[in-house]
Design an enzyme around this catalytic site. Sequence first.
Site, PDB file in Angstrom:
ATOM      1  N   GLY A  85     -28.184   9.658  38.617  1.00  0.00           N
ATOM      2  CA  GLY A  85     -29.465  10.308  38.352  1.00  0.00           C
ATOM      3  C   GLY A  85     -30.507   9.323  37.860  1.00  0.00           C
ATOM      4  O   GLY A  85     -30.249   8.133  37.675  1.00  0.00           O
ATOM      5  N   HIS A 127     -33.165   3.232  43.835  1.00  0.00           N
ATOM      6  CA  HIS A 127     -31.817   2.752  43.545  1.00  0.00           C
ATOM      7  C   HIS A 127     -31.338   3.202  42.172  1.00  0.00           C
ATOM      8  O   HIS A 127     -30.126   3.243  41.936  1.00  0.00           O
ATOM      9  CB  HIS A 127     -31.767   1.224  43.676  1.00  0.00           C
ATOM     10  CG  HIS A 127     -31.683   0.752  45.087  1.00  0.00           C
ATOM     11  ND1 HIS A 127     -30.871  -0.289  45.499  1.00  0.00           N
ATOM     12  CD2 HIS A 127     -32.303   1.190  46.220  1.00  0.00           C
ATOM     13  CE1 HIS A 127     -30.999  -0.466  46.810  1.00  0.00           C
ATOM     14  NE2 HIS A 127     -31.872   0.409  47.256  1.00  0.00           N
ATOM     15  N   ASN A 137     -27.609  -4.121  45.611  1.00  0.00           N
ATOM     16  CA  ASN A 137     -28.599  -4.669  44.680  1.00  0.00           C
ATOM     17  C   ASN A 137     -28.583  -6.183  44.551  1.00  0.00           C
ATOM     18  O   ASN A 137     -29.625  -6.799  44.304  1.00  0.00           O
ATOM     19  CB  ASN A 137     -28.407  -4.055  43.293  1.00  0.00           C
ATOM     20  CG  ASN A 137     -28.726  -2.577  43.264  1.00  0.00           C
ATOM     21  OD1 ASN A 137     -29.525  -2.084  44.054  1.00  0.00           O
ATOM     22  ND2 ASN A 137     -28.088  -1.843  42.356  1.00  0.00           N
ATOM     23  N   HIS A 181     -40.215   2.484  53.750  1.00  0.00           N
ATOM     24  CA  HIS A 181     -40.075   1.219  54.473  1.00  0.00           C
ATOM     25  C   HIS A 181     -41.347   0.844  55.232  1.00  0.00           C
ATOM     26  O   HIS A 181     -41.334  -0.128  55.988  1.00  0.00           O
ATOM     27  CB  HIS A 181     -38.892   1.298  55.443  1.00  0.00           C
ATOM     28  CG  HIS A 181     -37.567   1.229  54.762  1.00  0.00           C
ATOM     29  ND1 HIS A 181     -36.364   1.356  55.425  1.00  0.00           N
ATOM     30  CD2 HIS A 181     -37.239   1.044  53.447  1.00  0.00           C
ATOM     31  CE1 HIS A 181     -35.366   1.250  54.557  1.00  0.00           C
ATOM     32  NE2 HIS A 181     -35.870   1.077  53.355  1.00  0.00           N
ATOM     33  N   THR A 182     -42.409   1.569  55.010  1.00  0.00           N
ATOM     34  CA  THR A 182     -43.694   1.144  55.565  1.00  0.00           C
ATOM     35  C   THR A 182     -44.243  -0.065  54.799  1.00  0.00           C
ATOM     36  O   THR A 182     -45.189  -0.706  55.242  1.00  0.00           O
ATOM     37  CB  THR A 182     -44.715   2.299  55.544  1.00  0.00           C
ATOM     38  OG1 THR A 182     -45.893   1.886  56.237  1.00  0.00           O
ATOM     39  CG2 THR A 182     -45.100   2.687  54.122  1.00  0.00           C
ATOM     40  N   ASP A 240     -42.039  -3.175  58.232  1.00  0.00           N
ATOM     41  CA  ASP A 240     -43.094  -2.659  59.116  1.00  0.00           C
ATOM     42  C   ASP A 240     -43.962  -3.848  59.498  1.00  0.00           C
ATOM     43  O   ASP A 240     -44.823  -4.269  58.725  1.00  0.00           O
ATOM     44  CB  ASP A 240     -43.903  -1.579  58.392  1.00  0.00           C
ATOM     45  CG  ASP A 240     -45.160  -1.165  59.142  1.00  0.00           C
ATOM     46  OD1 ASP A 240     -45.351  -1.603  60.289  1.00  0.00           O
ATOM     47  OD2 ASP A 240     -45.965  -0.413  58.558  1.00  0.00           O
ATOM     48  N   ARG A 245     -38.684   0.590  45.145  1.00  0.00           N
ATOM     49  CA  ARG A 245     -37.255   0.568  45.457  1.00  0.00           C
ATOM     50  C   ARG A 245     -36.400   0.709  44.194  1.00  0.00           C
ATOM     51  O   ARG A 245     -35.319   1.313  44.232  1.00  0.00           O
ATOM     52  CB  ARG A 245     -36.926  -0.738  46.183  1.00  0.00           C
ATOM     53  CG  ARG A 245     -35.531  -0.800  46.779  1.00  0.00           C
ATOM     54  CD  ARG A 245     -35.475  -1.907  47.815  1.00  0.00           C
ATOM     55  NE  ARG A 245     -34.141  -2.015  48.394  1.00  0.00           N
ATOM     56  CZ  ARG A 245     -33.327  -3.054  48.189  1.00  0.00           C
ATOM     57  NH1 ARG A 245     -33.723  -4.049  47.411  1.00  0.00           N
ATOM     58  NH2 ARG A 245     -32.142  -3.105  48.751  1.00  0.00           N
ATOM     59  N   VAL A 253     -27.916   6.749  41.618  1.00  0.00           N
ATOM     60  CA  VAL A 253     -26.716   6.418  40.852  1.00  0.00           C
ATOM     61  C   VAL A 253     -26.802   7.078  39.479  1.00  0.00           C
ATOM     62  O   VAL A 253     -27.638   6.724  38.658  1.00  0.00           O
ATOM     63  CB  VAL A 253     -26.565   4.888  40.686  1.00  0.00           C
ATOM     64  CG1 VAL A 253     -25.271   4.557  39.944  1.00  0.00           C
ATOM     65  CG2 VAL A 253     -26.589   4.199  42.044  1.00  0.00           C
TER      66      VAL A 253
END
Length: 333
Positions: A77, A71, A99, A198-199, A250, A67, A75
């Site tokens: 690059g 993130h 965040n 999101h798995t 998940d 993640r 923002v």
Amino acid sequence: MAKLIISYLIVLSVLVIAPQCFSHKAQGGYLYPQFYDHSCPQLHNIVKSVVAQAVARDRRMAASLLRLHFHDCFVKGCDASLLLDSSGSIVSEKGSKPNKNSVRGFEVIDEIKAAVEQACPHTVSCADILAITARDSVVIAGGPYWEVPLGRRDSRGASLSGSNNDIPAPNQTFNTILTKFKRQGLDLVDLVALSGAHTIGNARCVSFRQRLYNQNGNGQPDMTLDSLYASQLRSQCPPSGGDQNLFFLDYVSPFQFDNSYYRNILVNKGLLNSDQILWTKNPAAMQLVKQYADNMELFFDHFSKSVVKMGNISPLTGNRGEIRQNCRRINSY
């Protein structure tokens, strides 16, 4: 002799253009997997070792490290701006709405950076460490391996407003989220494939509460959420309070990088609104969800290509930016 010279020139030409054949054009230069082969040959082993130890200590960490790369890239690059703490004129992105009390794993990046600096001082950027760490986290969780194009440099600034505005939010509409992807040069396939991250991982109660109690402000729960699943979620996510309570994104295989995330969506058990709308709001996205649910190899292939594409968002290369010695602060000159 002439034949030998010609053969030599052909081989030399191949060696010169080879990095470009396996690279991705970035503004100001190329990113390519072999970037540190000579300057820091220990890099990949160091990152892999530290990530493996971190995930062994905390199984959630694989998702958290993946993640961080997302993130960061959305923002300004892929420039490690997310890693900067507030200091001087810099206001950290860590305090943004997407965040705050959410992103984690910074101490693992610190550990990797310290080990890399000891082996190869002033050589490897924090932005590249984030990209490699994301790949290794996916592999450790059972997901696909991909070659990571490298050669990014680190920014000397952060953007709190960019973090608040550019990162897709779980409660936004499909079109809003797709627009945010398109602004980064990513398309609908990238959106659906990268959502498959999101798995693994968790989401906080505050991220999906409105689906349980007050979807669209009409006092009714989200009818696209399976009723039994919703009832189970309500037991730990009350109408008020418990904002930081964690739930598996998940629930079937929360620590395994696989395609069960998409299978959950097919039966209305996507946890976040941004998960379920992949199945309910767009025919092309719906078709991809079904394909990934049926074919894990296809999902792995598309995810690998999309995460490389994401990793190529506006990197700093050449003489732009810097190689931070400490990922939390810019160098002092």
